[in-house]
Design a protein around this motif. Structure first.
Motif, mmCIF file in Angstrom:
data_model
loop_
_atom_site.group_PDB
_atom_site.id
_atom_site.type_symbol
_atom_site.label_atom_id
_atom_site.label_comp_id
_atom_site.label_asym_id
_atom_site.label_seq_id
_atom_site.Cartn_x
_atom_site.Cartn_y
_atom_site.Cartn_z
ATOM 1 N N ASP A 165 -19.554 -6.716 16.215
ATOM 2 C CA ASP A 165 -18.882 -5.865 17.233
ATOM 3 C C ASP A 165 -20.203 -5.435 18.542
ATOM 4 O OD1 ASP A 165 -16.970 -4.852 15.331
ATOM 5 O OD2 ASP A 165 -17.142 -2.886 15.651
ATOM 6 N N LYS A 166 -21.062 -5.851 17.875
ATOM 7 C CA LYS A 166 -22.041 -5.617 18.672
ATOM 8 C C LYS A 166 -22.148 -6.422 19.799
ATOM 9 C CE LYS A 166 -25.484 -1.803 16.994
ATOM 10 N NZ LYS A 166 -24.748 -1.526 16.481
ATOM 11 N N ILE A 167 -22.340 -8.013 19.086
ATOM 12 C CA ILE A 167 -22.066 -9.356 19.602
ATOM 13 C C ILE A 167 -20.927 -9.094 20.762
ATOM 14 C CG2 ILE A 167 -21.986 -11.566 19.280
ATOM 15 C CD1 ILE A 167 -23.799 -11.341 16.737
ATOM 16 N N ARG A 168 -19.737 -8.648 20.209
ATOM 17 C CA ARG A 168 -19.189 -8.674 20.948
ATOM 18 C C ARG A 168 -19.283 -8.130 22.520
ATOM 19 N NH1 ARG A 168 -14.490 -11.411 20.852
ATOM 20 N NH2 ARG A 168 -12.964 -10.890 18.784
ATOM 21 N N ASP A 169 -19.853 -6.963 22.261
ATOM 22 C CA ASP A 169 -19.691 -5.929 23.621
ATOM 23 C C ASP A 169 -20.476 -7.578 24.342
ATOM 24 O OD1 ASP A 169 -18.926 -3.657 22.502
ATOM 25 O OD2 ASP A 169 -20.936 -2.897 21.796
ATOM 26 N N THR A 170 -21.541 -7.560 24.481
ATOM 27 C CA THR A 170 -22.910 -8.601 25.316
ATOM 28 C C THR A 170 -21.371 -9.590 25.141
ATOM 29 O OG1 THR A 170 -25.124 -9.171 25.574
ATOM 30 C CG2 THR A 170 -24.338 -9.657 22.991
ATOM 31 N N ASP A 218 -18.309 -10.382 25.710
ATOM 32 C CA ASP A 218 -17.753 -9.481 26.934
ATOM 33 C C ASP A 218 -18.101 -9.281 27.969
ATOM 34 O OD1 ASP A 218 -14.755 -9.074 25.677
ATOM 35 O OD2 ASP A 218 -15.068 -7.048 26.825
ATOM 36 N N ALA A 219 -19.382 -8.459 27.705
ATOM 37 C CA ALA A 219 -19.591 -8.694 29.447
ATOM 38 C C ALA A 219 -20.258 -10.061 29.918
ATOM 39 C CB ALA A 219 -21.482 -7.519 28.909
ATOM 40 N N SER A 239 -14.215 -12.954 25.990
ATOM 41 C CA SER A 239 -15.245 -13.695 24.994
ATOM 42 C C SER A 239 -14.798 -14.329 23.923
ATOM 43 C CB SER A 239 -16.038 -12.185 24.662
ATOM 44 O OG SER A 239 -15.321 -11.393 24.167
#
Lengths: 331, 331, 331, 331
Positions: C155-160, C162-163, C224
Motif C-alpha cells: 500500500d505504501k509503495i502504491r502511494d509513491t 501512484d504519485a 501506477s
C-alpha cells in the motif's frame, strides 16, 4: 493591496507524505482570500503539457490523510533544456497566474529559480521531501513520517532478529544526508548507525564496524544486533557490506533494503500539521508580496528563507544525539 | 568531581509512550559513567513499599519500542500524608541514593519538590505526559504518540462518517489543556475543534458550534463532519453535547470518547528520541550538579528549567495554527 | 488416564507471528490440567545445550501480542549429525519429559520424526510458519500476519508509485510456495502476480509479463503498475527481473525486496486465535494419547494429521482466486 | 446465454471495511464480461432519489485499500413505506437494470426480498457487515478488520492498564452477537469475556464477573485485568457495569467504549480477499441465472445460500474456543 487573483501549485521531486496536507491548506487559505488555485500535474511537466485544473474545495476534502500527492510528481527533463524555463514561464503568463508555489526539495527549488528569471509573478517554495536535506527549515514535510515508517520496519526486523539472535543491516533512504538514518536508528535502539555524518566507511578497514559487534557479543549478551545504514554509505551498497561483515566475523549478517516503502503511507500528525502550516503560510506570504522565498519552520515559527540558499545545507544534525549515540548508544 | 555513585528513577502519574525510552537512556548513560541505577516501582509508592531493583543492561534491552512503563506507575496517597515526603526521603538516604530522577508531569514534580525538603541528594525531573501541559519544554514525552493515536482513530471514524454522511464528535484527552485536541484536530482535518483555549461552551448558547455546521451543510456539500472535542469542554461531557446538538439541528450527532487508548501503544519516533535525549541529558546534568531542575527541550536543544515553575503553564499553543483553524480550517 | 506429568515445547525454523500465542495457550492449558511445561530455547539446540526453563503463568502473560518467539528459534546442525536425534531423545528422557510439542514448519517436523525413533514419549507438531506450505491445515500460524505486513508495505509503495506513475516489482517471501504472494497480490490489487503456481518465468521470454503492462498503458490509463513477485521466481532475483523489464519496455521498473520485515510484527487476530486454538488442542490431544500427529485446523475445526505427511504439499491455492486473478485481476 | 447487459450495485446498512474490494471486483468482473455496472448511492436511497452513476475502471482503481464505501451507505426510510419496494423496482426497470447486487447485512437483504416481489430482474446479496451475524457464510466482509481494529485498541489499553495495574472494561460492537467480542477477547488475551453467547448478566448477581477477578488478584498476581464486553450485555451499558464492579470490589474499574472506530480503517487482507472473491462470484452467478441468493464462503469455497435464510442465525461461534476461554482462558 492583494494583487494576486490566481495562484498555481505543483509538487515536484520525490513525493513525500504530507504534500497533500500542504495542497489542502493552500486551497483552503486561498479560497478564504478569494484567490483561485490552479494545480499543475506531474510536477513541472504540467507547465509544458498544459496539464492542470482549478482546485476546488471538494478536490481537497479527505486528502489530508493520504500519502503521495494528488497532483502527482515526476522528473521534468523539459525544464532542463535551454528554453525550458522560459517556456514554463510562458505557460504561467498565458494562464494569468500571478504566483507559483512549488512543493518539493532543493532540486525543485533550483528549477523554480530558473523559471523566475523569465516570470513576472511571484514564486515561493514549500519544503517537501522525506530526506530533510533542505536548509531554512528545521524539518521538511514527510521527514517525520519516513522516520516512523522506517521504525515500524526496524521494529519488525528486531522481532525476528531477536528470535533468531541474528545480525541485521537495514538500509534507509536519505540521498546524501543521514537525517532519517540517525533519527530512526536512535529511535529503534539500533546497536550501530552508519551514516555520512559519522565518517566514510572503507572496504579496507571495517574495524569501526566490527569492534562494537564483537564487544556486544562478548560483554553484553545481546540477543540481536541491528545496524542501521544510510544509503550510499558503502561501495556496492548495504548488501555488499553485509557480505563483507559476514566474511570478516564469521557470523551471517543479513541486509534489508527498505527502499520506496519509506515514501508512502498516511502522513503522521507532525507532517500533516507542518504541511498545513507551511501551505497556509506560503499563501499568506504571497499575498503580502513574498517572492523567491521558501516557507519554512524554525523553532516552531513559520519563517521565510531565501530560495537560493535552501541547498546550502549548513543544517546540522542534533549534536547532542550524535555524540550520545557514538559514546553510549552503540554500546 | 562526579560524586554520584547511585541514582534512582521512577515513573509517576499517567503513563506515557516514550517513558521506557527515557528509562533506557538513563540506564545506558549512567552505566557508561559507572553509576548504578535503581528503579523504584509504582511511582512514589516504591519508596514507601521499598519496591525497587537495580536496572542492568538487559533490563532495558528492547524496551524502547514498548508502550507503558517497565517501572509501572500509580498514584501515591502515602506521599500526600504529612509525614510522606520525609519518609520517602528516608528511603533514599537509607539506600545511599545520591540522586533521584522523576519521570512524570507537573503533579509528580510537586511531589518531588516536597521530598526535596527532606532529602540531601539531587533531584531532576523528566517531563513525561501525553497532555503536553508542562512548562519549560516544547513537548513532553508521549505527546507526539498521543496525537498519532488519536489521529488513527479519527481517520477511522472519518471513513465511516464519510460512508454514512454523518456528524461525529470525538472526545480527546488533555485534562485542562487543548494541545492534543488542537493538534489532532488540525491534523485530522476536523471541521470543528472545541478546546479550552477557544473559549468555554455553554449549554445555553450552542450557536458557535451550530452555525459552522449549518454553513458546511448548505454551502460546502461536505459528506462528513467531525468535531474534535477536548475532555471537560462541556457540562455532562461530550455525550451530552452530542445529544444537545442532535436536538438543536435535527441531525443525529454521535459521540465517541477515545479515552485510555490514547495512553498506550508503541511510541512514535519523536517520543523515543525525546525520551532518549532527555533521559541522557538528565543523567549528564545530575553528574554536573543539577538539582531541582527539569530536563526539557526548547527549540531543539536540551535545557534545564526550574522544577518549581513547570506547572505555571504559560506555554502557548501555536498562535498561527489557532488563528488559521478559527478563520480557515473550520470552513 | 492422563499419564503426562511434564511436557516440553520448542519453536523451530523461521519464526512466525503467533508462535507466542501458541506457547501461551500450551502453558495455560497444561497448567489447568496440572501438567508442567518445560520450554527449550533456540529450537532443537536447547535439547543439545540443555537450555530450558519451566514455563510459569507469568512467563506467558502479555506475550500473545508480541512478534517473534520468547523461546527463540535457530537452525540446529547438531540434530543433522548421525547421533543427533538419539542425543536429543536422551535429553528428553533424562529430564522426565513425557511429551514434546514442536512449533514450526515441515522441516522442523522432519527433525521431530527423527527424534521419535529414539524417544519413548509422545510428539506432536503445531504448524508455525509464514509460508503456509504445510499440509494438513488450512492455514499455518503466522501466514495471516505476513499477508497483512506485505500488504501494508505494498500500500505504501502504491502511494509513491501512484504519485510518480511508476512500475514497481515487490518481492515477497514464501520459499517455494506462492501463498503469501498470491494472497497479498490480490489483496493489494496488484496489476500482476508472478508466483511458482502460475508457471515459471524465463529470461528468454518475458512476453507474459510485458504484454499486460503494455495493455494497461495503452488501454487502461493506470497511474501506477505493481507486480508482486514470489521469491525464487526469476534467475538472479527480482532486481534482475526489474532490470530486464526496464530494458525491454523502456520504462524504469523498480524492485523492492521486502525480506525479513515479513516475519516480524505483532500478530493479527487470526494468528493469535489460530495459535491459541492449536496450542490448546495440541495439549488436549497429547493428554488423550496423540503421537506423531500435527494439530491443524481444517474448515474451522481443530484436527490431527500425520506428522509424516505434512510435507507432501498437496494443498492447493484457492483455484477460484487463481483463475480470477489470471482472467480478470491482471487486466 | 448471458442475458444480463447492465447490473446495479449498492451498499446498505452499516459500512464495513472491504465493501470497496467487493465493488471493485464487481466492476472488473462485469467489465471482463461486457456487462455495464451502475452504482446507486446512499444504499437504497439511490433508487428513490435516482442517484447513480456508471462505474468505470478508473472509479474502482486504488479503492481496494480504502475503508468505508465509495457508494456511501444510509438507512432508507422510503423503502419501509408500503409503496417503497414497488417504487424501488420501478427505478430498476426504468433504467433497464437486469440484476441488482446488494452488499450489506441481513436487514439489507430483507429489503432486497421486498423489492424482488416487484422486480423482474435477478437479485443477489453479498454479506458485508462487521458483526458477522449473517448465516450462509463463515465470515462476512469487514469482520476480520473489525477484530484487528478492536485488538489494536485493546493492546493499547493493555499497555496503560499494565503500567497502572488497573482493571479495564472494553466494550465492542456486534449488535446482538458476540463474534467480535469473543474473537477480539481471545486474541487480546483478555482475562474475561462477556458476551450474549455466555449467558446474560444481571445487576443483581455479578458474582460470575467478580469471582474470577478476585481469583486473579489473589492467586495469579496479574498486573492488569481486561474484560472485553459485547455491547448490549448489561442494563445501562458498560459504563454502568464498570461502576457496579468498582463498587462491589472496591477497586476502580474503567470503561472504554470503542464505538464507531471499529467500522473504519483500511481493510485487512482477509477482508480484501473475501470482498474480491464474493464480488466476483456474485457477478459470475448472476450471469448463470442465480436469483434471490447470497454469495457466501463456506469452508473456503464460494457458495450460494438462499437470501431468505440469511437472518436465521444458526451460525455457531467456534465451540472449541468458547469452551477453552471459559475453562482456561479466564484463569
Amino acid at each position: 493591496m492583494n494583487r494576486i487573483k490566481r495562484l498555481a501549485v505543483l509538487t515536484s521531486g520525490g513525493d513525500a507524505p504530507g504534500m497533500n496536507a500542504a495542497i489542502r491548506a493552500i486551497q483552503l487559505t486561498a479560497a478564504a482570500c478569494n484567490v483561485e488555485v490552479i494545480g499543475f500535474k506531474h510536477g513541472y511537466n504540467g507547465l509544458f503539457e498544459q496539464e492542470y485544473k482549478t482546485l476546488l474545495g471538494h478536490h481537497v476534502q479527505n486528502i489530508i490523510q493520504r500519502g503521495g500527492t494528488i497532483l502527482k510528481s515526476a522528473r521534468c527533463p523539459a525544464l532542463q533544456t535551454p528554453d525550458g524555463p522560459a517556456q514554463a514561464a510562458a505557460t504561467l503568463h498565458q494562464l494569468d497566474i500571478d504566483a507559483l508555489i512549488v512543493i518539493g526539495g532543493d532540486g525543485s527549488f533550483r528549477g523554480a529559480l530558473e523559471i523566475a528569471k523569465h516570470y513576472q509573478g511571484q514564486i515561493i517554495g514549500v519544503p517537501g521531501t522525506i530526506d530533510n536535506d533542505v536548509d531554512g527549515t528545521d524539518n521538511t514535510i514527510g521527514y517525520a513520517t519516513a522516520i516512523d515508517t522506517a521504525l515500524d520496519a526496524i521494529d519488525k526486523i528486531r522481532d525476528t532478529a531477536d528470535a533468531f539472535e541474528r545480525i541485521f543491516l537495514v538500509e534507509l533512504m536519505g540521498r546524501h544526508s543521514g537525517y532519517i538514518t540517525l533519527s530512526a536508528g536512535i529511535a529503534a535502539g539500533a546497536e550501530q548507525i552508519i551514516c555520512p555524518e559519522f565518517g566514510s566507511l572503507s572496504p579496507d578497514d571495517l574495524r569501526s564496524v566490527i569492534t562494537p559487534i564483537q564487544h556486544a557479543q562478548l560483554l553484553l549478551g545481546k540477543s540481536s544486533y541491528i545496524i542501521v545504514v544510510a544509503e550510499n554509505s558503502y561501495p556496492g551498497g548495504t548488501t555488499a557490506l553485509a557480505e563483507a561483515l559476514s566474511h570478516a566475523i564469521g557470523i551471517e549478517c543479513r541486509a534489508c533494503i527498505l527502499g520506496h516503502i519509506q515514501r508512502g503511507g498516511s502522513p503522521v500528525g507532525a507532517d500533516r500539521i507542518l504541511g498545513t502550516k507551511l501551505g497556509a503560510f506560503a499563501v499568506e506570504q504571497l499575498l503580502q508580496g513574498a517572492h523567491l522565498q521558501m516557507a519554512g519552520e524554525i523553532n516552531g515559527e513559520a519563517v521565510l528563507y531565501p530560495l537560493s540558499k535552501t541547498g546550502e545545507r549548513q543544517k546540522a544534525i542534533d549534536p547532542f544525539l550524535v555524540r550520545w549515540q557514538q559514546q553510549v548508544g552503540s554500546y
